[in-house]
Write a protein that holds these residues in place. Structure first.
Motif, PDB file in Angstrom:
ATOM      1  N   ILE A  39       0.843  -1.194   0.000  1.00 33.00           N
ATOM      2  CA  ILE A  39       0.000   0.000   0.000  1.00 33.00           C
ATOM      3  C   ILE A  39       0.880   1.246   0.000  1.00 33.00           C
ATOM      4  O   ILE A  39       1.954   1.246   0.609  1.00 33.00           O
ATOM      5  N   GLU A  40       0.444   2.262  -0.732  1.00 36.15           N
ATOM      6  CA  GLU A  40       1.146   3.547  -0.787  1.00 36.15           C
ATOM      7  C   GLU A  40       0.125   4.671  -0.722  1.00 36.15           C
ATOM      8  O   GLU A  40      -0.937   4.579  -1.332  1.00 36.15           O
ATOM      9  N   MET A  41       0.467   5.719  -0.001  1.00 36.92           N
ATOM     10  CA  MET A  41      -0.408   6.879   0.093  1.00 36.92           C
ATOM     11  C   MET A  41      -0.189   7.794  -1.099  1.00 36.92           C
ATOM     12  O   MET A  41       0.938   7.982  -1.556  1.00 36.92           O
ATOM     13  N   ILE A  42      -1.264   8.376  -1.601  1.00 35.67           N
ATOM     14  CA  ILE A  42      -1.197   9.354  -2.679  1.00 35.67           C
ATOM     15  C   ILE A  42      -1.459  10.714  -2.039  1.00 35.67           C
ATOM     16  O   ILE A  42      -2.513  10.914  -1.432  1.00 35.67           O
TER      17      ILE A  42
ATOM     18  N   VAL B 251       4.035  14.146   4.036  1.00 32.81           N
ATOM     19  CA  VAL B 251       4.488  14.421   5.396  1.00 32.81           C
ATOM     20  C   VAL B 251       3.445  15.237   6.162  1.00 32.81           C
ATOM     21  O   VAL B 251       3.181  15.012   7.339  1.00 32.81           O
ATOM     22  N   ALA B 252       2.802  16.183   5.486  1.00 33.95           N
ATOM     23  CA  ALA B 252       1.798  17.024   6.127  1.00 33.95           C
ATOM     24  C   ALA B 252       0.561  16.234   6.544  1.00 33.95           C
ATOM     25  O   ALA B 252      -0.149  16.631   7.468  1.00 33.95           O
ATOM     26  N   GLU B 253       0.305  15.124   5.897  1.00 33.39           N
ATOM     27  CA  GLU B 253      -0.868  14.311   6.222  1.00 33.39           C
ATOM     28  C   GLU B 253      -0.720  13.590   7.561  1.00 33.39           C
ATOM     29  O   GLU B 253      -1.708  13.235   8.181  1.00 33.39           O
ATOM     30  N   GLY B 254       0.505  13.329   8.001  1.00 32.40           N
ATOM     31  CA  GLY B 254       0.736  12.660   9.278  1.00 32.40           C
ATOM     32  C   GLY B 254       0.260  11.217   9.298  1.00 32.40           C
ATOM     33  O   GLY B 254      -0.161  10.719  10.328  1.00 32.40           O
ATOM     34  N   THR B 255       0.330  10.548   8.173  1.00 29.84           N
ATOM     35  CA  THR B 255      -0.110   9.162   8.071  1.00 29.84           C
ATOM     36  C   THR B 255       1.108   8.256   7.962  1.00 29.84           C
ATOM     37  O   THR B 255       2.043   8.553   7.246  1.00 29.84           O
ATOM     38  N   VAL B 256       1.080   7.143   8.695  1.00 29.00           N
ATOM     39  CA  VAL B 256       2.180   6.189   8.683  1.00 29.00           C
ATOM     40  C   VAL B 256       1.817   5.051   7.743  1.00 29.00           C
ATOM     41  O   VAL B 256       0.750   4.451   7.860  1.00 29.00           O
ATOM     42  N   VAL B 257       2.719   4.769   6.801  1.00 27.76           N
ATOM     43  CA  VAL B 257       2.521   3.680   5.842  1.00 27.76           C
ATOM     44  C   VAL B 257       3.711   2.742   5.947  1.00 27.76           C
ATOM     45  O   VAL B 257       4.851   3.179   5.831  1.00 27.76           O
ATOM     46  N   SER B 258       3.439   1.464   6.175  1.00 26.87           N
ATOM     47  CA  SER B 258       4.517   0.491   6.293  1.00 26.87           C
ATOM     48  C   SER B 258       4.040  -0.844   5.744  1.00 26.87           C
ATOM     49  O   SER B 258       3.069  -1.412   6.262  1.00 26.87           O
ATOM     50  N   GLY B 259       4.711  -1.314   4.693  1.00 31.63           N
ATOM     51  CA  GLY B 259       4.341  -2.601   4.102  1.00 31.63           C
ATOM     52  C   GLY B 259       2.915  -2.592   3.598  1.00 31.63           C
ATOM     53  O   GLY B 259       2.568  -1.856   2.697  1.00 31.63           O
ATOM     54  N   GLY B 260       2.047  -3.368   4.228  1.00 32.13           N
ATOM     55  CA  GLY B 260       0.655  -3.471   3.826  1.00 32.13           C
ATOM     56  C   GLY B 260      -0.314  -2.768   4.747  1.00 32.13           C
ATOM     57  O   GLY B 260      -1.509  -3.043   4.724  1.00 32.13           O
ATOM     58  N   VAL B 261       0.196  -1.844   5.595  1.00 32.75           N
ATOM     59  CA  VAL B 261      -0.671  -1.164   6.565  1.00 32.75           C
ATOM     60  C   VAL B 261      -0.475   0.339   6.487  1.00 32.75           C
ATOM     61  O   VAL B 261       0.644   0.823   6.345  1.00 32.75           O
TER      62      VAL B 261
END
Length: 109
Positions: free
Chosen positions: A42-45, A50-60
């Motif tokens: 999974i990847e955030m668009i 950085v401003a979104e403050g969302t953590v993305v790692s592997g499939g989560v």
């Protein structure tokens, strides 16, 4: 029109449909937390991840949203979605939790 930038580095080797699925989180004006898990990658668009403050790692991916929209591209299948409002009340018991839309086979173009 701005172009979206993925949180993680592009390792597709020029294959635009390597993450063919899309999940969209839509805030409803109340601070809420979300966690989405997939059985692939999974990847955030975002214009400014950085401003979104969302953590993305592997499939989560996990983060918070109040208003606006956050989008993620992913491979595989959706494994889990957990969304709670600011009181910790889970969807669907709270009318204030964000809406979650999952679309399979959506082109990157």
């Amino acid at each position: 029109m701005s172009s979206d930038t993925s949180v993680q580095n592009d390792t597709s080797g020029g294959q635009p449909d390597r993450l063919p699925n899309l999940v969209t989180i839509v805030g409803r004006g109340v601070p809420s937390n979300f966690e989405i898990a997939v059985d692939g990658k999974i990847e955030m668009i975002a214009d400014d991840p950085v401003a979104e403050g969302t953590v993305v790692s592997g499939g989560v991916a996990e983060g918070a949203i109040e208003v606006g929209v956050q989008r993620f591209r992913f491979s595989g299948q959706m494994a889990n979605v957990h969304v709670v409002d600011w009181n910790g009340v889970e969807m669907p018991d709270s009318a204030h939790t964000p809406e979650v839309h999952v679309d399979y086979g959506v082109s990157n173009r």
